[in-house]
Motif scaffolding. Structure first.
Motif, PDB file in Angstrom:
ATOM      1  N   TYR A   9     -23.007 -44.903 -36.848  1.00 59.69           N
ATOM      2  CA  TYR A   9     -21.286 -44.534 -36.346  1.00 59.69           C
ATOM      3  C   TYR A   9     -20.930 -43.437 -37.286  1.00 59.69           C
ATOM      4  N   GLN A  10     -21.276 -43.329 -38.494  1.00 55.72           N
ATOM      5  CA  GLN A  10     -20.840 -42.255 -39.290  1.00 55.72           C
ATOM      6  C   GLN A  10     -21.138 -40.925 -38.733  1.00 55.72           C
ATOM      7  N   LEU A  11     -22.245 -40.617 -38.082  1.00 60.63           N
ATOM      8  CA  LEU A  11     -22.828 -39.627 -37.654  1.00 60.63           C
ATOM      9  C   LEU A  11     -22.007 -39.171 -36.143  1.00 60.63           C
ATOM     10  N   ILE A  12     -21.833 -40.182 -35.360  1.00 65.27           N
ATOM     11  CA  ILE A  12     -21.165 -40.026 -34.191  1.00 65.27           C
ATOM     12  C   ILE A  12     -19.598 -39.887 -34.482  1.00 65.27           C
ATOM     13  N   LEU A  13     -18.901 -40.550 -35.277  1.00 67.04           N
ATOM     14  CA  LEU A  13     -17.596 -40.334 -35.570  1.00 67.04           C
ATOM     15  C   LEU A  13     -17.331 -38.895 -36.155  1.00 67.04           C
ATOM     16  N   LYS A  14     -18.107 -38.613 -36.910  1.00 60.94           N
ATOM     17  CA  LYS A  14     -18.256 -37.195 -37.600  1.00 60.94           C
ATOM     18  C   LYS A  14     -18.090 -36.140 -36.443  1.00 60.94           C
ATOM     19  N   ARG A  15     -19.009 -36.320 -35.447  1.00 60.69           N
ATOM     20  CA  ARG A  15     -19.025 -35.264 -34.474  1.00 60.69           C
ATOM     21  C   ARG A  15     -17.893 -35.346 -33.510  1.00 60.69           C
ATOM     22  N   LEU A  16     -17.593 -36.821 -33.202  1.00 65.10           N
ATOM     23  CA  LEU A  16     -16.142 -36.953 -32.311  1.00 65.10           C
ATOM     24  C   LEU A  16     -14.841 -36.325 -32.933  1.00 65.10           C
ATOM     25  N   ALA A  17     -14.875 -36.476 -34.141  1.00 60.15           N
ATOM     26  CA  ALA A  17     -13.654 -36.002 -35.074  1.00 60.15           C
ATOM     27  C   ALA A  17     -13.734 -34.178 -34.939  1.00 60.15           C
ATOM     28  N   GLU A  18     -14.907 -33.746 -35.217  1.00 59.68           N
ATOM     29  CA  GLU A  18     -15.069 -32.237 -35.090  1.00 59.68           C
ATOM     30  C   GLU A  18     -14.418 -31.850 -33.677  1.00 59.68           C
TER      31      GLU A  18
END
Length: 112
Positions: free
Chosen positions: A96-105
């Motif tokens: 989740y942390q990985l994809i949430l960071k990428r979505l935010a970027e």
């Protein structure tokens, strides 16, 4: 099918097997949102896809410190689902942390 350099540290060993490797390789081959819709429509039920999307939305809201009550109201998720997502969000394999960071970027890049 695990490529050199792929780290599965933190991934539950029960999840690791050749069939899942092949599924994930297939998903990585999808090149557009349309291809994702087509593939997932064929491989999963509408309810299963909606449940996955709901969990991602729950994770986004938890990351913003939204209350369980508000999350349940906005997403229709049960408190059990919200609790499970929260546990995975903070103590899981960091997916989740990985994809949430990428979505935010991605979001911040589109706003510029």
């Amino acid at each position: 099918m695990i490529e050199a350099g792929d780290s599965l540290e933190g991934v539950d060993r029960r999840l690791r097997d050749p069939l899942n490797d092949e599924l994930f390789e297939a998903i990585l081959m999808l090149k557009s949102k349309e291809e994702c819709y087509r593939f997932f429509q064929d491989i999963a039920t509408i309810s299963e896809i909606k449940a996955l999307a709901q969990r991602l939305e729950v994770a986004k809201l938890l990351e913003k410190n939204v209350t369980y009550t508000t999350i349940a109201h906005k997403t229709g998720a049960s408190t059990a689902t919200i609790s499970r997502v929260k546990r995975c969000l903070y103590f899981g394999a960091d997916g989740y942390q990985l994809i949430l960071k990428r979505l935010a970027e991605k979001e911040s890049g589109e706003e510029k």
